[in-house]
Design a protein around this motif. Structure first.
Motif, mmCIF file in Angstrom:
data_model
loop_
_atom_site.group_PDB
_atom_site.id
_atom_site.type_symbol
_atom_site.label_atom_id
_atom_site.label_comp_id
_atom_site.label_asym_id
_atom_site.label_seq_id
_atom_site.Cartn_x
_atom_site.Cartn_y
_atom_site.Cartn_z
ATOM 1 N N SER A 107 24.885 43.609 -14.149
ATOM 2 C CA SER A 107 26.035 43.213 -13.324
ATOM 3 C C SER A 107 26.947 42.210 -14.020
ATOM 4 O O SER A 107 28.157 42.196 -13.779
ATOM 5 C CB SER A 107 25.565 42.664 -11.975
ATOM 6 O OG SER A 107 24.768 41.508 -12.161
ATOM 7 N N ASP B 221 22.078 46.754 -11.405
ATOM 8 C CA ASP B 221 21.991 45.322 -11.104
ATOM 9 C C ASP B 221 21.685 44.478 -12.331
ATOM 10 O O ASP B 221 22.240 43.389 -12.493
ATOM 11 C CB ASP B 221 20.936 45.052 -10.024
ATOM 12 C CG ASP B 221 21.372 45.546 -8.654
ATOM 13 O OD1 ASP B 221 22.583 45.779 -8.454
ATOM 14 O OD2 ASP B 221 20.493 45.713 -7.786
ATOM 15 N N GLU B 222 20.810 44.966 -13.213
ATOM 16 C CA GLU B 222 20.427 44.160 -14.376
ATOM 17 C C GLU B 222 21.584 43.972 -15.359
ATOM 18 O O GLU B 222 21.531 43.105 -16.230
ATOM 19 C CB GLU B 222 19.209 44.751 -15.098
ATOM 20 C CG GLU B 222 19.452 46.080 -15.782
ATOM 21 C CD GLU B 222 19.076 47.296 -14.944
ATOM 22 O OE1 GLU B 222 18.779 48.336 -15.544
ATOM 23 O OE2 GLU B 222 19.098 47.216 -13.698
#
Length: 109
Positions: free
Chosen positions: A66, A63-64
């Motif tokens: 993305s 996620d970090e």
């Protein structure tokens, strides 16, 4: 679906992935490497050889990081699909996200 090169590659550009890619779809910018989604055949040969673990299957991208999916896609917006990185050689630019990053410490010596 495609593979994405994320932050660990910035300012490292080991190129082991380039040597493994059977379709020559990994292009070199000034500070990072980029996978051309239109040329990638999703074989996965690049992922295990990356010494800094910067390559992820699109669905597995943390996620970090993305934003790196868009950076990889948008890098080719004007360039298109030249038909192989060997034809272009190193390119004198990066996606704005990568160009704006502070210098990264080199992880591979």
């Amino acid at each position: 679906m495609t593979y994405v090169i994320a932050l660990p590659c910035v300012d490292v550009k080991d190129r082991a992935c380039v040597d493994e890619c059977p379709v020559d779809c990994i292009y070199e910018g000034e500070r990072s490497l980029y996978i051309n989604a239109d040329e990638c055949v999703d074989c996965g040969a690049c992922e295990p050889v990356c010494p800094v673990e910067a390559i992820y299957y699109e669905d597995d991208l943390p996620d970090e990081w993305s934003d790196y999916y868009s950076a990889n896609v948008e890098f080719f917006a004007e360039l298109g699909s030249p038909g192989g990185a060997a034809k272009t050689g190193p390119l004198p630019f990066d996606h704005p996200l990568i160009a704006a990053l502070p210098p990264q410490m080199e992880a591979v010596h």
